[in-house]
Design a protein around this motif. Structure first.
Motif, PDB file in Angstrom:
ATOM      1  N   CYS A   1      -4.523   6.529  -1.858  1.00  0.00           N
ATOM      2  CA  CYS A   1      -3.962   5.214  -1.540  1.00  0.00           C
ATOM      3  C   CYS A   1      -3.886   4.389  -2.818  1.00  0.00           C
ATOM      4  O   CYS A   1      -4.844   4.367  -3.613  1.00  0.00           O
ATOM      5  CB  CYS A   1      -4.827   4.499  -0.509  1.00  0.00           C
ATOM      6  SG  CYS A   1      -4.926   5.339   1.083  1.00  0.00           S
TER       7      CYS A   1
ATOM      8  N   CYS B   1       0.511  12.782   2.903  1.00  0.00           N
ATOM      9  CA  CYS B   1       0.101  12.702   4.304  1.00  0.00           C
ATOM     10  C   CYS B   1       0.893  13.692   5.143  1.00  0.00           C
ATOM     11  O   CYS B   1       1.979  14.114   4.771  1.00  0.00           O
ATOM     12  CB  CYS B   1       0.312  11.289   4.850  1.00  0.00           C
ATOM     13  SG  CYS B   1      -0.830  10.067   4.191  1.00  0.00           S
TER      14      CYS B   1
ATOM     15  N   THR C   1      -4.608  13.304  -0.179  1.00  0.00           N
ATOM     16  CA  THR C   1      -4.149  11.950   0.105  1.00  0.00           C
ATOM     17  C   THR C   1      -4.813  10.929  -0.819  1.00  0.00           C
ATOM     18  O   THR C   1      -6.032  10.962  -1.035  1.00  0.00           O
ATOM     19  CB  THR C   1      -4.452  11.577   1.570  1.00  0.00           C
ATOM     20  OG1 THR C   1      -3.735  12.456   2.432  1.00  0.00           O
ATOM     21  CG2 THR C   1      -4.043  10.142   1.863  1.00  0.00           C
TER      22      THR C   1
ATOM     23  N   LEU D   1       0.852  -1.192   0.000  1.00  0.00           N
ATOM     24  CA  LEU D   1       0.000   0.000   0.000  1.00  0.00           C
ATOM     25  C   LEU D   1       0.888   1.241   0.000  1.00  0.00           C
ATOM     26  O   LEU D   1       1.706   1.427   0.903  1.00  0.00           O
ATOM     27  CB  LEU D   1      -0.910   0.000   1.227  1.00  0.00           C
ATOM     28  CG  LEU D   1      -1.772   1.258   1.444  1.00  0.00           C
ATOM     29  CD1 LEU D   1      -2.784   1.403   0.311  1.00  0.00           C
ATOM     30  CD2 LEU D   1      -2.482   1.195   2.783  1.00  0.00           C
TER      31      LEU D   1
ATOM     32  N   VAL E   1       0.822   5.341   0.124  1.00  0.00           N
ATOM     33  CA  VAL E   1      -0.046   6.440   0.528  1.00  0.00           C
ATOM     34  C   VAL E   1       0.670   7.752   0.247  1.00  0.00           C
ATOM     35  O   VAL E   1       1.832   7.931   0.629  1.00  0.00           O
ATOM     36  CB  VAL E   1      -0.405   6.345   2.024  1.00  0.00           C
ATOM     37  CG1 VAL E   1      -1.380   7.444   2.416  1.00  0.00           C
ATOM     38  CG2 VAL E   1      -0.998   4.979   2.349  1.00  0.00           C
TER      39      VAL E   1
END
Length: 209
Positions: A31, A12, A29, A7, A9
């Motif tokens: 994912c 952030c 943000t 994953l 991301v």
């Protein structure tokens, strides 16, 4: 989805909360699962190499209302547990079954603790019946709390287990308060026969990381 799942991301905001690093999401943000980037291939290769060399423990986080089933949930040998970093298994209940081989007689088997918590209290030698906890106030009384150390074996290896509070009550079959105040075993460095008698006892252990 085939394991491992990577994953990624983005965008952030890092933040420290209660001493631990956390990532807070923002409007930007996103994912991405298994993103098509070179770093993904490198991460998968590293994970598979680590997995083959040292497979992670099988974990079941779903509790059961059936105690017969619950007793065997996340059952692992002591040898398995000591070879893993249990900090990687936060809030996981592990169970094992072992035999108490020896109760250590060279250390205190109980201590005087605060009435409001389990911390050890300081006894004022100039003022009887005054016990001070570093977190709570001074008390006129205190509790007596088990803290006996044992050597246990589950046939895979041995380990040191220290028993406190309810665990000690269940294994010994008597409360620490009873042994100290009723039966007169008030010397913490003198192990009572009833505590020594648990040697050889088969026990079911459950611990939470």
């Amino acid at each position: 989805m085939e394991k491992p799942v990577i994953l990624a991301v983005s965008s952030c905001r890092p933040k420290v909360f209660r001493g631990e690093l956390q990532l807070n999401g923002t409007q930007a943000t996103h994912c991405y699962f298994n993103p098509p980037i070179p770093e993904f291939i490198d991460s998968v290769t590293e994970y598979r190499e680590r997995f083959l060399a040292h497979p992670p423990l099988a974990i079941n986080r779903q509790r059961s209302n059936d105690m017969a089933i619950e007793r065997f949930r996340n059952r692992h040998t002591i040898a398995e547990l000591v070879t893993h970093n249990l900090n990687n298994y936060r809030s996981v209940d592990f169970t094992c079954e072992a035999t108490i081989e020896q109760v250590a007689g060279n250390r205190d088997w109980f201590y005087k603790s605060c009435n409001d918590c389990s911390l050890r209290v300081l006894e004022d030698i100039d003022h009887p019946n005054r016990y001070t906890c570093r977190t709570h106030r001074t008390h006129a009384t205190c509790k007596h709390t088990y803290c006996f150390k044992t050597i246990v074996n589950d046939t895979t290896t041995t380990a040191f287990f220290t028993f406190f509070l309810d665990a000690g009550n269940a294994i010994v079959g008597h409360t620490c308060k009873e042994l100290v105040t009723v039966r007169g075993y008030d010397q913490p460095h003198e192990l009572p026969p009833v505590v020594q008698a648990i040697e050889g006892q088969r026990i079911y252990c459950r611990s939470t990381t």
